[in-house]
Structures are given as C-alpha cells and as structure tokens.
Design an enzyme around this catalytic site. Structure first.
Site, mmCIF file in Angstrom:
data_model
loop_
_atom_site.group_PDB
_atom_site.id
_atom_site.type_symbol
_atom_site.label_atom_id
_atom_site.label_comp_id
_atom_site.label_asym_id
_atom_site.label_seq_id
_atom_site.Cartn_x
_atom_site.Cartn_y
_atom_site.Cartn_z
ATOM 1 N N ASN A 395 90.600 2.304 63.027
ATOM 2 C CA ASN A 395 91.085 3.190 61.973
ATOM 3 C C ASN A 395 90.381 4.539 62.033
ATOM 4 O OD1 ASN A 395 92.062 4.420 59.716
ATOM 5 N ND2 ASN A 395 91.393 2.892 58.265
ATOM 6 N N ASP A 396 89.097 4.556 61.648
ATOM 7 C CA ASP A 396 88.371 5.829 61.558
ATOM 8 C C ASP A 396 88.349 6.591 62.883
ATOM 9 O OD1 ASP A 396 87.802 5.362 58.891
ATOM 10 O OD2 ASP A 396 85.993 4.223 59.379
ATOM 11 N N VAL A 397 88.332 5.868 63.998
ATOM 12 C CA VAL A 397 88.231 6.533 65.301
ATOM 13 C C VAL A 397 89.544 7.197 65.715
ATOM 14 C CG1 VAL A 397 86.402 5.014 66.101
ATOM 15 C CG2 VAL A 397 88.769 4.441 66.641
ATOM 16 N N ALA A 436 84.257 3.299 57.096
ATOM 17 C CA ALA A 436 83.451 4.378 56.532
ATOM 18 C C ALA A 436 83.985 4.810 55.161
ATOM 19 C CB ALA A 436 83.421 5.567 57.487
#
Lengths: 467, 106
Positions: A395-397, A436
């Site tokens: 997700n965050d990446v 995060a």
C-alpha cells in the site's frame, strides 16, 4: 599447536568469512559462499580445540554444548516458516549478544584461560576496557533483540511505548556505564560488581532504546541489532587477540550498518529519527477528510479479462500478500498469464516485507524465478510501458502522495510508480489506510480498480476466471 | 624507534576489515539481503572461540580467585550452547533459503 600457526589459521577462517559474504553478490555463487562460511567456522573451532589443553570435563562440556545447541539450531532452521524469518534473525541476534556477555564475564573471572593476565594474574587496563565494551554492547544486543523479537512475533504490540524523559534516561544509563567501566579499570578487574552493573545497565538500555520504536521501523532495528552483534564480537576479538573474531566483527558490524542505511533510505527516514523512536504514535490523528472522490470497484473477472489481453503485467507484492499466504496463488496466476503470452515481472520495494530482502525470499519460496523479480530502481521506469500494475498486499510503497503531496507524512519516500501503468488493480481487504496510517490517493484515480477481498482468495478467483 | 604495541596491529586489521566489509556488503544483491543477515548471524557466532577458551579454564586460570575456573567453565558451556544454536541454525537456514532461488526455465 604453536600460537603462530593458530593465528594464521584464524586468518584463513576470517578470509573464508569474507568470501562467504562476497558470494552473496549473485544467487549463483551464494551457495558456494555459504559453504566457505561453514568451512571458516569449522577451521576456527578445530584450531581453538587443538590450541587448548583439554581434559575430560571440558571435552564433555564442549561436545555436549555443541550437540545440544547444534541440534536445536538445526531443527529451528528446518522448521521455521519463511514469513517468520525477521523474528528468527532477531532471536539469533539475541543469542550472539548473550554469548558475548558470557564470554566477557568468563574472561574477567578466568583471565589465565584467555592469556590476558599479567604475571600477578591481574588483567591489563586495555583488556578490561575491551571486555567491558564487549559485555555492554552484547547486553544491549541481547535485550534489544528480545524486544524486537516480541514486537515482530506479535507477543508485544508494535506500537511505540514512550517513557517520560526517555532520552534523558538513556543518556543517564550511558553515563553510568561509562563511569562503571572507568571504575572497573581503576580497580584492575577486582571490582567484579562494577562489571555486573555495566551488564545490568546495558540490559536495561537495550530495552529502553527499542521499546519506543514502532513496528513499521522494525526492519531498521533488526539491521541495527545485526550491526551491534558484530561490534560486540569485534570488541572481544581484541580481548582474545583473535583475527577471525576481529574480521568477522568488522564484517558483520558494517553489514548491519549498511542494511540500516538502505532501509532508512527506502523509508526516507533519517537514522537518528528512527533511533529516537516514536514514529507512528499519532498515526490516527491524520485522518482528515481530504479529496476523496469515487472508488471504482472491480471483480476478479474484470481483472482476469484485462490481464489476459495485456502485453505486460507488473505484480507489486507487499507484506500483506505473505500474511494471507497468497504467494503461491500469485505465482500460479502469473504462470497462467505467461502461458497466455503476457510478459510478467515483479517489482519489489526496498522496505517490502519486515526485513531487508524479505519479499524476495518469500517469492523464491513460491518458486518465482529470481530473474523475474526487480528492485525499485530497475523497474520504476517500466510502469509507463506496462498495461497492468497488479498491487497485492502493498500500500504505502505505491502511494503517489510521497511524490506530489509535501504535506504527507511519507513525502519524499521513494515509491513504485504503479499509477503510470494503463490500469492498476489494487487487491485489498478494505479501503483503510496502510501500515503507516497514511491515506492512499491512488484508490481514487481513474485508472485504478479496487479488488476488495482477501489476497489469496482474490488471486485464486482470478486464476479461475482466466480459464 | 620503539617497538609498536601489538594492539595497534590488531586495530589495523580491524579497521581494514571494516573497509573490506563495506565494499563486500555493498556488492551484495538486494534480493539476497535476508540470507545476508542470516549468514552474518552465523559467522558472528565465531565468538564460540571465546566460549571454548572459557570452558577449558583450569585452576591456574583464575588468578587469585579459586572459584574463577569453575565459574568460567559454566559460563563457557552456556555460551557454547547459544553460539551453536546460531552456527547450525544460521548456516542451515541460509542454505535452505539459497536453495529456493532458481532461474527461469528456458
């Protein structure tokens, strides 16, 4: 065996360890490298046994110890699931740390066995300094690794635990350790209590250093503790005047430091801010209602249809894929697509998974050939030529806010530019935010289609729809 | 000129080894970073050398302390167990991981 010959053999052992790491520059040479490492260890152990005077009792201790420890180690190595590798490595670090503490203590109580006593049987100042450093770093490695293990293994919440005035506390413990080392040296090793106080304080310091660091930063912590275990070994290498230990300590110390650096760069965090901890404590506070827009939802059939007719598909796996045990299903899906003539590649972010290189191991376990797996810098330019980016468990990446929203907490972090692909399929359980705690605007883009559901089931339904 | 203290030579070995480590580790492919950590774990257990010395302490090793040798042996034995877990576990798990890395069949 003469001392000179022993020293030369330790040097050989040190060189074999260098070759073991050197082999890891490519998967083809890595297996041979590992054999060099084993040979180096065998040489170091045999050399030591030939150089000391053995009696019946000590032989029993040595053979028994190696049999018990070796047996446990071999069983663990065979049984451990690859998803649990970060915990295992943390646990192994703690053992190195504890071994360093025990060896340092033994050197203090029986300096003659280590050839570090003067004619009167007293320890030299320098030796005392070295073994104090050995026990202090070893103890920090031990308790820090135990905390890291508990956090990674889920025995302890990944949330940071913030003690009041924790920086002041850590500095105070550090100063106390320094004073005790000075005291131990001044007493020429007679003040054994000082040694134990150093060790105890370092155990406490290991805990207070690691508990404020959040789960998302654990890859950095594991790498850092790797580095510490090396420095502890090196400190004792000075005490034992042993080249193999000195060289190994230096290798492991720099290895861990480099991995920590790579992890920090992958998250765009400074090493200092990770060490100081506290990241992720106010993650939920950032839940403001931004420009949400519409989310397009798709089905496995939609994904199967688009991918079947695509020229190039890039799969972006994340830790979520491993948690759902979906890697085998994903590999099967890729095989079906390849049979349809689709070009399939995998894109891996440096911090995908819970430790450096973790995702590569998980894909290798699912029998994904390593030459289909690419690192961020090698594949990022390929997304604009790809028809499909298939994001599963990451997700965050993939968050474009890291590039275009200076207000985002992850702004500046290098990300996989999946949005440049013609279509993005995003497999996710729900529309919640990532590890995060950051919202991903990718969900609301026109070329993104959300595939909501369990990663493994979704991959299996796509396979079914492809037939 | 006076004789150089052997400690300085050890320091030189250590510093040079840090440089060797720096260059060798940067050349490790990122795909093998997990095996790298597992194998560094295994090799740092060469600290078992110290544990072996501790386990072979004799009555004369303890200086003025008559119990020093026995205590040292006990600590050494525990350290041998811990380091052996790491040596066998570390090398074998690395081997298991490396065996999984396969090239594309052509």
């Amino acid at each position: 065996m003469s001392a000179n010959l022993a020293a030369l053999l330790y040097l050989v052992s040190g060189i074999l360890f260098i070759l073991a790491l050197r082999g890891l520059s490519s998967p083809e040479t890595a297996r041979r490298g590992n054999l060099f490492g084993m040979a180096g260890m065998a040489i170091a152990i045999v050399t030591t046994l030939l150089a000391v005077d053995l009696d019946g009792a000590s032989i029993a201790l040595i053979v028994g110890g190696i049999a018990i420890g070796g047996g446990i180690g071999a069983v663990i190595a065979r049984r451990i699931p690859m998803t649990a590798m970060p915990q295992l490595v943390a646990a192994f670090h703690s053992l190195v740390g504890m071994a360093a503490v025990l060896v340092a203590a033994a050197a203090l109580y029986a300096p003659g066995a280590f050839h570090i006593a003067d004619e009167l049987g007293n320890l030299k100042h320098l030796s005392l300094f070295e073994l104090s450093m050995g026990t202090a770093i070893g103890a920090i490695t031990f308790s820090g690794s135990v905390i890291a293990f508990a956090k990674l293994n889920g025995n302890m919440s990944g949330a940071p635990i913030i003690l009041p005035a924790r920086h002041l506390l850590n500095i105070a413990i550090g100063v106390f350790i320094a004073v005790m080392i000075a005291f131990l040296m001044a007493s020429a090793g007679e003040a054994k209590l000082a040694f134990w106080l150093i060790t105890l304080a370092a155990f406490v310091l290991g805990v207070t250093l690691i508990i404020p660091i959040g789960g998302a930063d654990m890859p950095v912590v594991v790498s850092m503790l790797n580095s510490y275990s090396g420095w502890a070994a090196a400190a004792l290498g000075f005490t034992l005047e042993n080249t193999a230990l000195l060289v190994t300590g230096a290798l492991v110390g720099s290895s861990g430091a480099i991995l920590s650096y790579i992890m920090c760069k992958g998250m765009n965090r400074s090493f200092i801010s990770v060490i100081l901890g506290g990241f992720g404590e106010d993650g939920s506070a950032a839940a403001d209602e931004g420009p949400k827009g519409n989310v397009k939802q798709g089905s496995a059939e939609d994904a199967a249809f688009v991918m079947k007719n695509a020229g190039k598909v890039i799969i972006v796996p994340g830790y979520g894929m491993a948690v759902a045990q979906a890697q085998h299903a994903v590999k099967e899906m890729a095989d079906v697509l390849k049979d349809e003539g689709v070009d399939v590649a995998y894109a891996i972010h440096p911090v995908a998974g819970r430790m450096p290189g973790h995702m590569n191991v998980l894909l290798a376990e699912a029998q994904v050939p390593y030459d289909e797996v690419f690192e961020l810098e090698d594949i990022n330019s390929a997304f604009s030529n790809a028809d499909v980016a298939f994001v599963i468990g990451a997700n965050d990446v993939t968050n474009p806010a890291a590039e275009d929203d200076p207000g985002s907490p992850i702004y500046g972090m290098p990300v996989l530019q999946v949005w440049k692909a013609r279509t993005v399929f995003f497999v996710k359980r729900s529309l919640g935010s990532g590890y995060a705690g950051v919202e991903n605007p990718l969900f609301f883009r026109d070329n993104t289609m959300m595939l909501l559901g369990d990663a493994k089931k979704m991959a299996e339904s796509v396979i079914k729809a492809l037939d | 000129m006076e004789v150089v203290d052997p400690v300085i030579f050890r320091l030189a070995i250590f510093v040079l080894a840090v440089f060797v480590g720096y260059y060798v580790v940067w050349s490790v492919t990122p795909a093998l970073h997990t095996p790298l950590m597992a194998v560094t774990n295994a090799i740092s257990s060469v600290i078992i050398v110290g544990a072996l010395l501790a386990a072979t302490a004799t009555a004369t090793s303890g200086g003025g302390d008559p119990n020093g040798a026995g205590f040292s042996r006990g600590l050494g034995a525990i350290a041998i167990i811990l380091a052996s877990v790491n040596i066998f576990g570390g090398f074998l798990v690395t081997q298991r991981m490396l065996a999984m890395y396969k090239k594309k069949e052509r």
